[in-house]
Design an enzyme around this catalytic site. Structure first.
Site, PDB file in Angstrom:
ATOM      1  N   GLN A 115       0.960  -1.182   0.058  1.00  0.00           N
ATOM      2  CA  GLN A 115      -0.056   0.082   0.153  1.00  0.00           C
ATOM      3  C   GLN A 115       0.949   1.202  -0.128  1.00  0.00           C
ATOM      4  OE1 GLN A 115      -2.137   0.109   3.568  1.00  0.00           O
ATOM      5  NE2 GLN A 115      -3.800   1.555   2.665  1.00  0.00           N
ATOM      6  N   SER A 118       1.144   6.461   2.478  1.00  0.00           N
ATOM      7  CA  SER A 118       1.862   7.525   3.276  1.00  0.00           C
ATOM      8  C   SER A 118       2.985   7.857   2.877  1.00  0.00           C
ATOM      9  CB  SER A 118       2.255   6.490   4.802  1.00  0.00           C
ATOM     10  OG  SER A 118       1.243   6.183   5.433  1.00  0.00           O
ATOM     11  N   SER A 156       4.838  -1.581   4.340  1.00  0.00           N
ATOM     12  CA  SER A 156       4.884  -2.834   4.498  1.00  0.00           C
ATOM     13  C   SER A 156       5.015  -3.560   3.364  1.00  0.00           C
ATOM     14  CB  SER A 156       3.819  -3.143   5.413  1.00  0.00           C
ATOM     15  OG  SER A 156       3.803  -2.507   6.596  1.00  0.00           O
ATOM     16  N   GLU A 239      -9.358  -1.146   6.293  1.00  0.00           N
ATOM     17  CA  GLU A 239      -8.170  -1.417   7.342  1.00  0.00           C
ATOM     18  C   GLU A 239      -8.496  -1.255   8.481  1.00  0.00           C
ATOM     19  OE1 GLU A 239      -4.977   1.185   5.849  1.00  0.00           O
ATOM     20  OE2 GLU A 239      -3.571   0.349   7.081  1.00  0.00           O
ATOM     21  N   GLU A 372      -4.976   8.431  18.254  1.00  0.00           N
ATOM     22  CA  GLU A 372      -5.766   9.561  18.227  1.00  0.00           C
ATOM     23  C   GLU A 372      -6.609  10.187  17.077  1.00  0.00           C
ATOM     24  OE1 GLU A 372      -2.273   9.163  18.592  1.00  0.00           O
ATOM     25  OE2 GLU A 372      -2.334   9.148  20.609  1.00  0.00           O
TER      26      GLU A 372
HETATM   27  C1  LIG Z   1       4.005  -0.727  11.505  1.00  0.00           C
HETATM   28  C2  LIG Z   1       3.508   0.255  10.677  1.00  0.00           C
HETATM   29  C3  LIG Z   1       3.081  -0.427   9.236  1.00  0.00           C
HETATM   30  C4  LIG Z   1       2.718   0.453   8.401  1.00  0.00           C
HETATM   31  N1  LIG Z   1       2.580   0.224   7.051  1.00  0.00           N
HETATM   32  C5  LIG Z   1       1.935   1.047   6.098  1.00  0.00           C
HETATM   33  C6  LIG Z   1       1.907   0.555   4.955  1.00  0.00           C
HETATM   34  O1  LIG Z   1       1.870  -0.712   4.517  1.00  0.00           O
HETATM   35  N2  LIG Z   1       1.579   1.671   3.838  1.00  0.00           N
HETATM   36  C7  LIG Z   1       1.305   2.888   4.290  1.00  0.00           C
HETATM   37  O2  LIG Z   1       0.950   3.583   3.398  1.00  0.00           O
HETATM   38  N3  LIG Z   1       1.620   3.232   5.501  1.00  0.00           N
HETATM   39  C8  LIG Z   1       2.116   2.416   6.376  1.00  0.00           C
HETATM   40  N4  LIG Z   1       2.073   2.925   7.700  1.00  0.00           N
HETATM   41  C9  LIG Z   1       1.994   4.377   7.896  1.00  0.00           C
HETATM   42  C10 LIG Z   1       0.840   4.532   9.064  1.00  0.00           C
HETATM   43  O3  LIG Z   1      -0.318   4.719   8.145  1.00  0.00           O
HETATM   44  C11 LIG Z   1       1.481   6.180   9.565  1.00  0.00           C
HETATM   45  O4  LIG Z   1       2.337   6.043  10.477  1.00  0.00           O
HETATM   46  C12 LIG Z   1       0.359   6.568  10.239  1.00  0.00           C
HETATM   47  O5  LIG Z   1      -0.894   6.901   9.494  1.00  0.00           O
HETATM   48  C13 LIG Z   1       0.639   8.016  10.919  1.00  0.00           C
HETATM   49  O6  LIG Z   1       1.232   9.070  10.317  1.00  0.00           O
HETATM   50  P1  LIG Z   1       2.659   9.682  10.905  1.00  0.00           P
HETATM   51  O7  LIG Z   1       3.457   8.355  10.989  1.00  0.00           O
HETATM   52  O8  LIG Z   1       3.017  10.453   9.600  1.00  0.00           O
HETATM   53  O9  LIG Z   1       2.537  10.298  12.080  1.00  0.00           O
HETATM   54  P2  LIG Z   1       1.867  11.849  12.086  1.00  0.00           P
HETATM   55  O10 LIG Z   1       0.478  12.002  11.213  1.00  0.00           O
HETATM   56  O11 LIG Z   1       2.785  12.811  11.695  1.00  0.00           O
HETATM   57  O12 LIG Z   1       1.505  11.873  13.631  1.00  0.00           O
HETATM   58  C14 LIG Z   1       2.304  12.379  14.626  1.00  0.00           C
HETATM   59  C15 LIG Z   1       1.462  12.299  16.110  1.00  0.00           C
HETATM   60  O13 LIG Z   1       0.415  13.193  16.048  1.00  0.00           O
HETATM   61  C16 LIG Z   1      -0.853  12.792  16.340  1.00  0.00           C
HETATM   62  N5  LIG Z   1      -1.867  13.417  15.308  1.00  0.00           N
HETATM   63  C17 LIG Z   1      -1.842  13.504  14.074  1.00  0.00           C
HETATM   64  N6  LIG Z   1      -2.874  14.130  13.399  1.00  0.00           N
HETATM   65  C18 LIG Z   1      -3.422  14.337  14.713  1.00  0.00           C
HETATM   66  C19 LIG Z   1      -4.824  15.038  15.003  1.00  0.00           C
HETATM   67  N7  LIG Z   1      -5.639  15.536  13.975  1.00  0.00           N
HETATM   68  N8  LIG Z   1      -5.419  14.983  16.198  1.00  0.00           N
HETATM   69  C20 LIG Z   1      -4.534  14.480  17.095  1.00  0.00           C
HETATM   70  N9  LIG Z   1      -3.492  14.021  17.028  1.00  0.00           N
HETATM   71  C21 LIG Z   1      -3.018  13.918  15.892  1.00  0.00           C
HETATM   72  C22 LIG Z   1      -0.520  11.358  15.911  1.00  0.00           C
HETATM   73  O14 LIG Z   1      -1.566  10.665  16.576  1.00  0.00           O
HETATM   74  C23 LIG Z   1       0.870  11.112  16.123  1.00  0.00           C
HETATM   75  O15 LIG Z   1       0.891  10.671  17.614  1.00  0.00           O
HETATM   76  C24 LIG Z   1       2.722   1.930   8.539  1.00  0.00           C
HETATM   77  C25 LIG Z   1       3.066   2.425   9.951  1.00  0.00           C
HETATM   78  C26 LIG Z   1       3.406   1.450  10.842  1.00  0.00           C
HETATM   79  C27 LIG Z   1       3.951   1.931  12.180  1.00  0.00           C
END
Ligand SMILES: Cc1cc2nc3c(=O)[nH]c(=O)nc-3n(C[C@H](O)[C@H](O)[C@H](O)COP(=O)(O)OP(=O)(O)OC[C@H]3O[C@@H](n4cnc5c(N)ncnc54)[C@H](O)[C@@H]3O)c2cc1C
Lengths: 402, 430
Positions: A115, A118, A156, A239, A372
């Site tokens: 996928q 991100s 992933s 998902e 969150e």
């Molecule tokens: C093990 C793992 C597997 C993954 N696999 C995939 C994959 O296969 N394909 C893919 O595309 N992505 C994948 N991801 C990515 C995943 O979807 C993102 O990491 C996730 O959506 C969070 O985005 P970010 O890491 O950019 O954090 P950010 O969005 O930068 O968030 C940082 C912090 O701010 C908080 N935050 C953000 N917005 C808000 C809000 N509006 N209100 C309150 N708090 C908020 C978040 O909760 C977090 O604590 C994976 C992630 C992990 C950890």
């Protein structure tokens, strides 16, 4: 209703399948292909696409019968993104041609999916993504292939994947949700570069993916141009919310290894840990019952909003339980199996030690939408509370501050 | 793992309930507890939903929060004047003054609608329903913190009698009169008594069957005509029937205004033995039913607190915004919602286990170990998030907090239920 829609009906189908294809004699892949063709892959999918158009609840009947007959499985953990996210989206938005091309090898596990959603700058705010897809000048209908440039992250299974579901920006001049289009990306395209991204556990389960001049034929677009956000909602809903058809037994999840350690190793026990263990055991059982209740609601065709909370509950519990397990193990909890970088085929919670479980479970509240963000969704969609203020709603994507 | 446990088991395996199974070596944990093979029925039947709306309508009609507050007000003043509940007598007029109970409301629910006899088989004059239906009634009574003796009479006293020898004419007659609502009963044990505790020795029976001793903190004794009393006689533990007028029932100022408690003293009180093969087991069955069904009362209470808080914060404005739109508030309510839906599954599982007789020992304790924390959390959040109005006597919220806190102690604390689970789950103490 045909007899396909009853437990007896699907049992008869299973018997027919087994009569014609002996799982003990066939290669697993040949059996899985035959199972798909018999409509017993996803019974609720249409006939010809791995299903029978039957109620989803009957899948549990099929699975139980086939498991009892010793039939091979398709390793759902290895192909989870395909099964959980790509397949329902292709079914809903794909052309007939796309459905027939992609669904069978997806289900049998011949083709792994990943996928590409991100990005470094777009996680929770996924619609802010900047990967561009530009249409080449082409033939009669005004367009040829799409050329994609950008960077994805945390992907992933990208290193195992044959195909990817991809969202990219096709119109920067409209607000962010409107200018996105959804594609199926060929991971063997020379413009796709996959680099391992090592994670907290030491292994590299996911990747950075660099897309440079990647060529995607228009026939691999899913849904209309500019409608990608809506298509992605189907993916994301599946998902986050979906729950499998089979019931989990009592003490069947993360609580199992810690309960087993407690039983087998009396030397580890303390009164304080005892009460915490029982508290978490109870919470795990309650969460299991919550999931079972959602399953029963689905089975009678009356899905409730409870499903939205399951991921939140299991993420929190997995983290607390695995944390307790490391603590319970005491000195042994200070050891970690192996920090050597490996690129696993699947996430294996139980084949590794407690330290691994503890660290990997940290991802449960981030992957697939953070806790969150899920709380926002519950508060707004289930409880009907006001949405978060949206300063970016009517602004063209190109004019957003970043 | 089945081949089609899709979707949602992708990279997230292990967080999803259907996602990942432990590998080999975890066998002993897989089927712990007797009923884990078949899953309990956790949904509501149409009949149960009909019953719910009937009870809800009656409560909305006859016991709205405003009248409840007035009733409680009067009861609180009365208790402050001191004195036992109007010098107990068996006359109905005395019962009518056992505030805050609402005899008219109880007549409609208990007698006219037949709820007093829900758990009693038809051939003994009841409705022949099960714990599943009683649980739904308790959800609604909890949502209204309704001042009725349903728990004491229709659940605790009735369950104790059902575990006695119902072929005995005396037992059958008493069950019949409780089931019809002609009489109201109470089980003379402290409300805090947990299933599995030792048979109480506070009351003694002499050879002539007369009872002497005092039981503290009895629920619903103030509304009762008849007491079912565990007492130790010359031949060991037994259950006895005593007319409430033959005991001294002394109310005290209770934390829970809508389920006030009383101390019950017997001074050579005339009593009739209630034949049973095993009085201790009968008492235990009643307490197990009480504990399991209390979880449904706690569920109803918690759901009301959540709904009311969401409603209030969806209207209340501060800083030019709806308060319920602030994320700090939304997240707290989302977490509370998750606790409430989880409790619903646990409470349904306990009710179903009591109804089918399968797995009740574990299912009830799981529900009760979880329920009180959720109910108290819901009530405390409701008070806090209502701001100043939540602290007032005028708003009914305080009645919910007081009931939730009292329910935390009722029929065994969460800690006691966890401790009782330990041997059942083969998770022994240190
Ligand atoms: C093990 C793992 C597997 C993954 N696999 C995939 C994959 O296969 N394909 C893919 O595309 N992505 C994948 N991801 C990515 C995943 O979807 C993102 O990491 C996730 O959506 C969070 O985005 P970010 O890491 O950019 O954090 P950010 O969005 O930068 O968030 C940082 C912090 O701010 C908080 N935050 C953000 N917005 C808000 C809000 N509006 N209100 C309150 N708090 C908020 C978040 O909760 C977090 O604590 C994976 C992630 C992990 C950890």
């Amino acid at each position: 209703m045909t007899s396909n829609a009853t437990p007896e009906g699907v049992r008869a189908r299973v018997r027919e399948l087994l009569a014609a294809h002996d799982p003990a004699a066939l290669e697993p892949l040949d059996f899985l292909r035959a199972r798909f063709d018999a409509g017993l892959a996803w019974v609720h999918f249409p006939e010809g696409l791995g299903g029978l158009g039957a109620p989803r609840a009957l899948q549990a009947v099929v699975d139980a019968e086939l498991a009892a007959a010793g039939a091979p499985d398709n390793d759902p953990r290895r192909i989870g993104i395909g099964l959980g996210m790509a397949a329902p989206t292709i079914l809903r938005y794909g052309t007939e041609e796309q459905k027939h091309r992609f669904l069978r090898p997806l289900w049998t596990g011949e083709e792994v999916w990943c996928q590409l959603f991100s990005e470094p700058g777009a996680g929770s705010d996924l619609a802010g993504l900047r990967t561009r897809a530009v249409r080449e000048d082409g033939g009669g209908d005004g367009g040829g292939d799409w050329i994609v440039d950008g960077q994805k992250v945390w992907t992933s299974s990208a290193h195992n994947a044959r195909w990817a579901i991809l969202i990219a920006r096709t119109d920067p001049d409209v607000p962010k949700h409107q200018g996105i289009t959804y594609f199926v990306c060929d991971m063997t395209d020379p413009g796709v570069e996959v680099r391992p991204l090592r994670q907290i556990t030491g292994e590299a389960e996911f990747n950075e993916v660099f897309l440079t001049g990647v060529r995607i034929p228009d026939a691999h677009r899913l849904g209309a141009v500019g409608e990608g956000w809506r298509v992605a909602q189907t993916t994301l809903m599946n998902e986050r919310v979906a729950i499998g058809g089979s019931a989990l037994p009592r003490e069947g999840g993360m609580i199992a290894p810690v309960a087993a350690a407690w039983r087998e190793r009396p030397g580890l026990r303390t009164p304080e840990l005892h009460d915490r263990l029982l508290t978490l055991w109870v919470e795990a059982e309650v969460a299991r019952l919550g999931a079972e209740r959602v399953r029963q609601q689905l089975a009678v065709g009356a899905p409730g909003p409870e499903g939205s909370g399951l991921k939140l509950a299991f993420a929190r519990l997995n983290q607390q339980i695995s944390g307790l397990e490391v603590e319970l193990l005491g000195e042994e909890g200070l050891r970690y199996g192996d920090w050597t970088m490996v690129r696993p085929q699947t996430v294996d919670f139980y084949g590794r030690d407690a330290g691994y479980r503890y660290l990997r479970a940290k991802g449960n509240s981030i992957e697939g939408g953070t806790s969150e963000v899920l709380r926002n969704i519950v508060a707004e969609r289930v409880l009907g509370l006001p949405a978060e203020p949206r300063i970016d709603k009517d602004v063209a994507w190109k004019d957003l501050p970043r | 793992m089945s081949a089609s446990t899709q979707p949602g088991t992708g990279p997230d395996s292990g967080m999803q309930p259907g996602g990942t199974q432990p590998g080999g070596g975890t066998g002993p944990g897989q089927e712990r507890g007797s009923g884990s093979g078949a899953q309990p029925d956790l949904l509501y039947t149409d009949i149960e939903e009909d019953l719910r709306s009937t009870v809800r309508d009656v409560l909305a009609d006859r016991c709205p929060p405003a009248s409840l507050s007035a009733r409680v007000e009067a009861a609180a003043e009365g208790a402050a004047d001191g004195g036992p509940a109007d010098g107990r007598s068996a006359e109905p007029s005395a019962r009518a003054s056992a505030r805050p109970y609402d005899p008219a409301l109880w007549r409609v629910l208990g007698a006219d609608l037949g709820l007093a006899g829900l758990l009693v088989p038809e051939k003994l004059g009841g409705q022949g329903a099960s714990a599943r239906e009683a649980a739904v009634v308790l959800e609604e009574l909890g949502a209204g913190v309704a001042p009725t003796p349903f728990l004491g009479s229709a659940v605790l006293a009735t369950s104790a009698l059902l575990a006695c020898d119902t072929a005995d004419a005396g037992v059958a007659a008493l069950l019949g009169s409780l089931a019809s609502g002609a009489a109201t009963g109470a089980l003379a044990v402290p409300l805090a008594a947990a299933p599995g505790s030792a048979f109480p020795g506070a009351v003694r029976a002499d050879a002539a069957g007369r009872l002497t001793g005092t039981v503290t903190s009895v629920a619903d004794a103030l509304a009762a005509d008849v007491l079912v009393v565990p007492a130790v006689g010359p031949d060991g533990p037994g259950l006895y029937e005593v007319a409430a007028g033959d005991a001294a029932v002394t109310p005290f100022v209770s934390l829970d205004l809508t389920r006030p408690l009383a101390d019950v003293a017997f001074d050579g009180a005339a009593a009739r033995p209630l034949p049973s093969a095993d009085a201790a087991a009968a008492l235990d069955a009643a307490l197990l039913a009480g504990a399991g069904l209390l979880a449904s009362e706690q569920l109803g209470l918690a759901q009301w607190c959540l709904d009311e808080t969401v409603r209030y914060l969806g209207e209340r404005h501060q800083f030019g915004r709806v308060v319920g739109g602030f994320q700090a508030i939304k997240h707290r309510l989302a977490d509370l919602w998750l606790e409430v839906v989880s409790l619903r599954a646990a409470a349904r599982s306990a009710a179903d286990a009591l109804a089918t007789g399968t797995d009740a020992a574990i299912a009830v304790r799981v529900a009760q170990a979880y329920a009180s924390g959720v109910a108290v959390h819901a009530a405390e959040e409701a008070v806090q998030l209502h701001g100043g109005i939540g602290m007032t006597w005028e708003h009914p919220l305080h009645l919910y907090l007081k009931r939730a806190k009292a329910d935390q102690i009722a029929v065994g604390t969460a800690g006691r239920h966890r401790a009782a689970l330990a041997p059942l789950l083969d998770l022994p103490a240190a």
